[in-house]
Scaffold this motif. Sequence first.
Motif, mmCIF file in Angstrom:
data_model
loop_
_atom_site.group_PDB
_atom_site.id
_atom_site.type_symbol
_atom_site.label_atom_id
_atom_site.label_comp_id
_atom_site.label_asym_id
_atom_site.label_seq_id
_atom_site.Cartn_x
_atom_site.Cartn_y
_atom_site.Cartn_z
ATOM 1 N N ALA A 63 -8.346 8.689 -1.942
ATOM 2 C CA ALA A 63 -8.828 7.342 -1.629
ATOM 3 C C ALA A 63 -7.766 6.531 -0.911
ATOM 4 O O ALA A 63 -8.057 5.805 0.053
ATOM 5 N N ALA A 64 -6.507 6.649 -1.370
ATOM 6 C CA ALA A 64 -5.424 5.922 -0.709
ATOM 7 C C ALA A 64 -5.180 6.456 0.692
ATOM 8 O O ALA A 64 -4.853 5.699 1.621
ATOM 9 N N ALA B 279 0.832 -1.209 0.000
ATOM 10 C CA ALA B 279 0.000 0.000 0.000
ATOM 11 C C ALA B 279 0.863 1.254 0.000
ATOM 12 O O ALA B 279 0.537 2.246 -0.664
ATOM 13 N N LEU B 280 1.974 1.222 0.734
ATOM 14 C CA LEU B 280 2.881 2.380 0.748
ATOM 15 C C LEU B 280 3.510 2.588 -0.627
ATOM 16 O O LEU B 280 3.613 3.726 -1.113
ATOM 17 N N THR B 281 3.917 1.511 -1.276
ATOM 18 C CA THR B 281 4.483 1.622 -2.628
ATOM 19 C C THR B 281 3.448 2.154 -3.612
ATOM 20 O O THR B 281 3.749 3.013 -4.454
ATOM 21 N N SER B 282 2.221 1.656 -3.508
ATOM 22 C CA SER B 282 1.155 2.139 -4.382
ATOM 23 C C SER B 282 0.887 3.623 -4.152
ATOM 24 O O SER B 282 0.653 4.384 -5.113
ATOM 25 N N ALA B 283 0.915 4.049 -2.900
ATOM 26 C CA ALA B 283 0.703 5.466 -2.595
ATOM 27 C C ALA B 283 1.792 6.332 -3.207
ATOM 28 O O ALA B 283 1.523 7.416 -3.742
ATOM 29 N N GLN B 284 3.028 5.869 -3.146
ATOM 30 C CA GLN B 284 4.118 6.634 -3.739
ATOM 31 C C GLN B 284 3.975 6.703 -5.258
ATOM 32 O O GLN B 284 4.306 7.728 -5.874
ATOM 33 N N GLN B 285 3.482 5.654 -5.870
ATOM 34 C CA GLN B 285 3.254 5.673 -7.312
ATOM 35 C C GLN B 285 2.159 6.664 -7.688
ATOM 36 O O GLN B 285 2.236 7.319 -8.736
ATOM 37 N N ILE B 286 1.138 6.790 -6.846
ATOM 38 C CA ILE B 286 0.078 7.772 -7.099
ATOM 39 C C ILE B 286 0.657 9.182 -7.072
ATOM 40 O O ILE B 286 0.330 10.031 -7.916
ATOM 41 N N VAL B 287 1.524 9.449 -6.113
ATOM 42 C CA VAL B 287 2.152 10.772 -6.019
ATOM 43 C C VAL B 287 3.022 11.038 -7.245
ATOM 44 O O VAL B 287 3.004 12.145 -7.809
ATOM 45 N N ALA C 122 -7.113 12.645 4.112
ATOM 46 C CA ALA C 122 -8.049 11.581 3.754
ATOM 47 C C ALA C 122 -9.410 12.123 3.346
ATOM 48 O O ALA C 122 -10.078 11.569 2.484
ATOM 49 N N ASN C 123 -9.823 13.231 3.980
ATOM 50 C CA ASN C 123 -11.165 13.749 3.716
ATOM 51 C C ASN C 123 -11.233 14.592 2.455
ATOM 52 O O ASN C 123 -12.283 14.657 1.806
ATOM 53 N N ASN D 31 -7.964 13.227 -11.514
ATOM 54 C CA ASN D 31 -8.135 11.801 -11.205
ATOM 55 C C ASN D 31 -7.055 11.323 -10.236
ATOM 56 O O ASN D 31 -7.323 10.507 -9.344
ATOM 57 N N ASP D 32 -5.836 11.823 -10.422
ATOM 58 C CA ASP D 32 -4.758 11.462 -9.500
ATOM 59 C C ASP D 32 -5.064 11.959 -8.092
ATOM 60 O O ASP D 32 -4.760 11.276 -7.106
#
Length: 280
Positions: free
Chosen positions: A194-195, A89-97, A143-144, A187-188
């Motif tokens: 969401a993450a 999840a942390l790796t996915s969050a960094q990819q979103i950024v 988050a909100n 979208n990002d």
Amino acid sequence: MPVLIVTALADLRRVAPLVWLTSQSVGLLVGGSLAIALLVAIGSRLAVRALVPDSEREGAHAVAAPLMPALGAAFAILTALTLASEAGALTSAQQIVSSEAADSSRLAWASTMPGVSREPIQAALGRYLRATRTYEWHGSRAANGDDPATVRAVAALERVVRSESVRPKLGTPTTTELLSALDALTNDRRARLAAASREPPSLYVITLVVSGVALIANAAALTIRARRRVALLIGGLTIVIGLSIALLFALGTPWRGAIVVSGHPIDAVIRDLANAYFRR
């Protein structure tokens, strides 16, 4: 004791989500987890010595010994699955950024196309990115997504880009590039929110903590016939369990926890905008 741990965690879930735990500092998480694990080890040994008569200690040892491999395997499997999930999840969050930074750069370059007014778009983009990093990167607002300054900034960016894209002198390729870059950026942002709202599964956490407590208590029961110096051998197991739980909480919420997603990709775009890197 495991029942008390389950009840306490369930009450914590109702009053305030596990975010309260995961939002603590790394030092507090490590120190608190180690202290609780050591207290469980000491309390378990004292409880077993107080509750089990001398005549039954041999039988208690015979029961506790076969349970150690099963309890150890259960805790190891749960820990591996949970930590792998949180690390993913942390790796996915960094990819979103990284994707958000790339789409910000794409919009900045799209503003340099012939016929487009570059300054208003890049100024609005810079305000939005700075608001994101200042108000929407850590804490509950991450988050909100309800921070007023960031909401105004993204609305202003939408208005500027869409107003520019409908100018008659712009061709279809230019208009399409501007709008597609803006849509990708928004979208990002939604993906990031969401993450950021994600929390560790409470049942997973409760099960992991209870299995760790049970493993420590069972190890303490094995030392019921040993002296205090020999009983210290379970200290290594206690430390490993405490550190594993601390690591789980530290990884639990990448935007609200002890380990926060790096904002360096966004900062690099902000710096490039300030230095007029994106120009014709």
